[in-house]
Design a protein around this motif. Structure first.
Motif, PDB file in Angstrom:
ATOM      1  N   ARG A 514      40.935  48.820  50.424  1.00 53.54           N
ATOM      2  CA  ARG A 514      41.280  49.376  49.379  1.00 53.54           C
ATOM      3  C   ARG A 514      41.233  48.315  48.176  1.00 53.54           C
ATOM      4  NH1 ARG A 514      46.666  53.358  48.159  1.00 53.54           N
ATOM      5  NH2 ARG A 514      45.837  53.911  46.092  1.00 53.54           N
ATOM      6  N   LYS A 515      40.605  48.774  47.089  1.00 54.16           N
ATOM      7  CA  LYS A 515      40.387  47.708  46.263  1.00 54.16           C
ATOM      8  C   LYS A 515      41.823  47.211  45.359  1.00 54.16           C
ATOM      9  CE  LYS A 515      37.748  45.406  43.111  1.00 54.16           C
ATOM     10  NZ  LYS A 515      37.036  46.130  41.895  1.00 54.16           N
ATOM     11  N   VAL A 516      41.676  45.883  45.528  1.00 58.50           N
ATOM     12  CA  VAL A 516      42.850  45.058  44.981  1.00 58.50           C
ATOM     13  C   VAL A 516      42.233  44.468  43.584  1.00 58.50           C
ATOM     14  CG1 VAL A 516      44.492  43.216  45.104  1.00 58.50           C
ATOM     15  CG2 VAL A 516      44.051  45.276  47.064  1.00 58.50           C
ATOM     16  N   THR A 517      42.874  44.740  42.579  1.00 63.88           N
ATOM     17  CA  THR A 517      42.461  43.987  41.078  1.00 63.88           C
ATOM     18  C   THR A 517      43.512  43.074  40.725  1.00 63.88           C
ATOM     19  OG1 THR A 517      40.977  45.616  40.652  1.00 63.88           O
ATOM     20  CG2 THR A 517      41.603  44.385  39.033  1.00 63.88           C
ATOM     21  N   PRO A 518      43.442  41.906  40.729  1.00 67.05           N
ATOM     22  CA  PRO A 518      44.644  40.892  40.486  1.00 67.05           C
ATOM     23  C   PRO A 518      44.890  41.117  39.111  1.00 67.05           C
ATOM     24  CG  PRO A 518      42.732  39.404  41.365  1.00 67.05           C
ATOM     25  CD  PRO A 518      42.202  40.994  41.165  1.00 67.05           C
ATOM     26  N   THR A 519      46.278  41.176  38.874  1.00 66.49           N
ATOM     27  CA  THR A 519      46.944  41.581  37.638  1.00 66.49           C
ATOM     28  C   THR A 519      48.167  40.682  37.295  1.00 66.49           C
ATOM     29  OG1 THR A 519      47.821  43.298  36.287  1.00 66.49           O
ATOM     30  CG2 THR A 519      48.054  43.394  38.594  1.00 66.49           C
ATOM     31  N   VAL A 537      45.818  48.296  42.292  1.00 67.73           N
ATOM     32  CA  VAL A 537      45.283  48.797  43.412  1.00 67.73           C
ATOM     33  C   VAL A 537      44.489  50.317  43.297  1.00 67.73           C
ATOM     34  CG1 VAL A 537      45.683  49.847  45.784  1.00 67.73           C
ATOM     35  CG2 VAL A 537      47.116  48.033  44.893  1.00 67.73           C
ATOM     36  N   GLY A 538      43.151  50.215  43.694  1.00 65.75           N
ATOM     37  CA  GLY A 538      42.326  51.484  43.183  1.00 65.75           C
ATOM     38  C   GLY A 538      41.888  52.298  44.552  1.00 65.75           C
ATOM     39  N   ALA A 539      40.598  52.597  44.471  1.00 60.10           N
ATOM     40  CA  ALA A 539      40.204  53.307  45.633  1.00 60.10           C
ATOM     41  C   ALA A 539      39.519  52.638  46.742  1.00 60.10           C
ATOM     42  CB  ALA A 539      38.882  54.187  45.034  1.00 60.10           C
ATOM     43  N   GLN A 540      39.270  53.371  47.715  1.00 58.07           N
ATOM     44  CA  GLN A 540      38.643  52.512  48.775  1.00 58.07           C
ATOM     45  C   GLN A 540      37.238  52.202  48.702  1.00 58.07           C
ATOM     46  OE1 GLN A 540      41.088  52.762  51.941  1.00 58.07           O
ATOM     47  NE2 GLN A 540      39.884  51.659  52.998  1.00 58.07           N
TER      48      GLN A 540
END
Length: 742
Positions: A514-519, A537-540
């Motif tokens: 599942r997509k993790v975007t550092p923030t 946290v985004g989509a699979q």
């Protein structure tokens, strides 16, 4: 009558005539008429002045605020706009008794008066005209007008404007709004303008947490900030401010704002010793820069930030941040001789640590210091991630149900040809990468190839999956799209990426695909607006089975492969080493169930930032990701997890760690390898870059991997080369890293 008598009589007659003329000229009626005429003239002049003078726009200095940056726990990290230390707060957050303390100290009749003190203003005008300088006596409204709308100059014109504007402001503005404006603009000393900055400067608390006694001190301070600052006050100054503090509290009792019994219990609140405001040196500047860049991406422009007034809370965990800094110092900086070693002087370290469940950046290392090295090594994207890209090749193979040239489904136990400089099969673009130290491997499995970072295996795997499919997977996982070519050479990590990027990519694997975007920004709040925070946290983006299978492979890299220096046995860990072409960068990117962290070293010439080799760093020979980066990663992770963790990877869809997926997807990728571009990184012949640092004192063993798969491709020679340093820890068995692209 003699002549003398006649002269005296004449004088008396003249005096009588003169005195009668004076009496006729200065009659009471004329005196009163003149007085009333002057009064009417003054009233008319004042009426004209009242009509003529408008309430102006607030002056720029009064509106200017600093931006406040905080750690995730709310403690202060830094303030920007160093020329003014002000953070405007709503009156409602200031305790009511603290509000009353300011009124009691400065203007007891504030809630009853019309906004001006005519007697005090007249006295001020006289003193100004006579050159006696600044005098007190103004109401809170007048002081607010002076600070917010006018200037501090002592002129008759300014004082008359202050009088008129104060009357108008009092008529048009609520008393609470005037009081709020006053306590937010007035100067308190110690470089603090406004009550929030003052509360921090004198007591290390926010304005909302001031008690009545502390508020009374700050109110008393305003009469003479430099003279009444307890830290620098003379004995007489301390005596005076204590008297002023007591006077303030007594006035509060008189006005019914404070109980006498409560007042009697109060003791003088000695302020904290002054501290330098947090600057932008050290790691602070890098953290603030990263936060500003994220705000920019979210629509908060530089112009909006420069206006000030933002309170920005970062996701940075203060303890983890300090641990990361200590780990870099302990495992790297303490080993370097930057002054006397030309190689050591070129070393730049960068790191980013992310919570894989939320995407929060909990720690970041940008370099030796933001005021010394302005480019943040954590977010720079001008170096190659090298072999830390290989797990993405495997992830794409698993996700696409790719097969080898022989038709075998690619999984952890799939057998490949590990011959160094073996030309790939099935590609119109020739590619024959050299393994580290030109070592060939006897029919390694994918698991072994990942452990040893064998270039020949992953070069062929890219072709089997197709470069375009691998690139698509990489972009989905979070590798930045910097226009890198979809060619077989991408297996060597020949695109550019930052530690920020790679920590996010590995966090996505850690988070089961599942997509993790550092923030880094937890919240950014302004009195007039707020910023929508990034959803970390985004989509699979790939299946859980694919992500978990890659994790399984990477745990073995840490257990027995090139990343063994990252293994402390105190936590479950997965990771991958990487060393780029010509040793210009060395990486270790890894994760536990709780943290995903990328650590990298970059070789950068002090003259102009040209990329240079890290070979010889701290006299350690060839640079490698299994050395300094892995040791920094291990030291940081151990400390960040409080000495260890019992959390384990929850892996699903992995059969005994041997097969990649339980069944193949229904569709296979339709893309075919591109044939229009010949990569410059590696021709089909032996690469020009060959390791020159192979230790001569080591024996030259013949080493064949201990794992013998059930199937062995033909033409797979055994290893006959001596081991090199590469990404293997010193003194250990050889790895698969290569100067060309690892």
């Amino acid at each position: 009558m003699g002549r003398a008598d006649a002269r005296r009589a004449q004088g008396r007659d003249a005096r009588r005539a003169g005195s009668g003329g004076i009496r006729r000229l200065f009659t009471w009626r004329k005196i009163l008429g003149t007085f009333f005429g002057l009064c009417l003239l003054g009233m008319g002049a004042f009426a004209a002045l009242y009509v003529y003078v408008d309430v102006p726009e607030a002056n720029a200095q009064a509106r200017k605020q600093s931006n406040v940056y905080k750690y995730s726990d709310g403690t202060l990290l830094a303030r920007s706009n160093s020329d003014v230390n002000r953070e405007i707060v709503d009156l409602g957050v200031v305790p009511k008794k603290v509000q009353h303390a300011f009124v009691a100290a400065e203007n007891k009749s504030f809630y009853r008066d019309q906004g001006v003190d005519l007697k005090g203003t007249a006295r001020g005008l006289v003193n100004t005209l006579s050159g006696k300088g600044k005098q007190g006596g103004s109401t809170i409204t007048q002081q607010y007008v002076k600070n917010y709308y006018l200037t501090q100059e002592q002129t008759v014109t300014r004082k008359l404007k202050e009088l008129v504007i104060s009357l108008k402001v009092d008529q048009s503005t609520k008393k609470d709004d005037i009081l709020a404006g006053y306590i937010n603009t007035v100067y308190y000393g110690r470089g603090a303008s406004g009550i929030q900055a003052a509360a921090q400067a004198y007591y290390g608390v926010d304005a909302k947490d001031l008690d009545t006694s502390q508020g009374a001190y700050l109110a008393a301070l305003l009469q003479a900030p430099s003279q009444y600052d307890w830290a620098v006050a003379s004995p007489s100054g301390k005596k005076l401010v204590k008297e002023r503090w007591a006077y303030t509290l007594d006035n509060m009792v008189d006005e019914g704002w404070l109980d006498q019994a409560e007042r009697d219990k109060m003791t003088f609140p000695v302020p904290d010793a002054p501290k330098a405001a947090p600057g932008m040196d050290g790691q602070t500047g890098y953290l603030v820069e990263a936060a500003n860049e994220e705000m920019e991406r979210q629509g908060v422009t530089e112009e909006m930030r420069q206006a000030g007034g933002w309170t920005v809370t970062l996701n940075i965990d203060k303890k983890k941040q300090k641990q990361l800094e200590k780990s870099v110092d302990r495992e790297l900086e303490n080993q370097l001789d930057r002054k006397n070693s030309k190689v050591d002087a070129t070393v730049q370290a960068g790191a980013t640590s992310v919570d894989p469940k939320t995407g929060k950046v909990v720690a970041l290392y940008g370099g030796v210091g933001a005021t010394e090295h302005y480019i943040s090594n954590a977010t720079r994207q001008d170096y190659q991630p090298a072999s830390t890209f290989k797990p993405l090749v495997l992830a794409s193979a698993l996700e696409n149900g790719a097969k080898t040239q022989d038709g075998d489904l690619i999984g952890l136990n799939t057998v490949y040809d590990g011959t160094s400089k073996r030309p790939v099969v099935g590609s119109d673009i020739p590619f024959a990468p050299q393994n580290e130290d030109d070592i060939s491997y006897d029919s390694p499995t994918v698991r072994t190839a990942m452990d040893k970072s064998i270039n020949a295996v992953f070069a062929q795997m890219v072709v089997d999956v197709t470069p375009s499919a691998v690139k698509k997977t990489a972009l989905a996982l979070g590798v930045p799209d910097k226009g890198f070519p979809a060619t077989p050479s991408l297996t060597l990590g020949t695109m550019n990426a930052s530690t920020w990027d790679m920590a996010g990519v590995y966090a996505t694997l850690d988070n089961h695909g599942r997509k993790v975007t550092p923030t880094i920004v937890k919240s950014a709040v302004h009195r007039d607006r707020t910023m929508e925070p990034v959803d970390g946290v985004g989509a699979q983006v790939i299946s859980r089975a694919s992500a978990d299978t890659v994790t399984k492979a990477l745990t073995e890299v840490v257990d027995v492969g090139s990343g063994r220096e990252a293994n402390t046995s105190a936590y479950d860990a997965a990771g991958k080493t990487g060393t780029s072409e010509n040793n210009k960068a060395a990486w270790f990117t890894g994760y536990t169930p709780e943290l995903s962290t990328a650590v990298a070293l970059f070789g950068e010439s002090p003259q102009g930032g040209t990329q240079v080799s890290l070979t010889g760093t701290a006299n350690s020979g060839r640079a490698n990701g299994g050395g300094f980066p892995a040791r920094i990663w291990a030291d940081y992770t151990l400390g960040a997890l409080g000495g260890g963790s019992g959390a384990t990877f929850d892996l699903q869809g992995v059969e005994r760690g041997e097969t990649a997926v339980t069944e193949a997807p229904s569709a296979t990728p339709s893309e075919t390898p591109e044939a229009t571009e010949t990569p410059s990184e590696t021709p089909s012949e032996t690469p020009s870059e060959t390791p020159s640092e192979t230790p001569s004192e080591e024996p030259s063993p013949t080493w064949i991997p201990s794992e013998t798969p059930s199937g062995t491709p033909s033409g797979s020679p055994s290893a006959t080369k001596e081991p090199g340093n590469g990404d293997q820890p010193p003194g250990e068995r050889p790895g698969g890293e290569d100067l060309l692209g690892q």
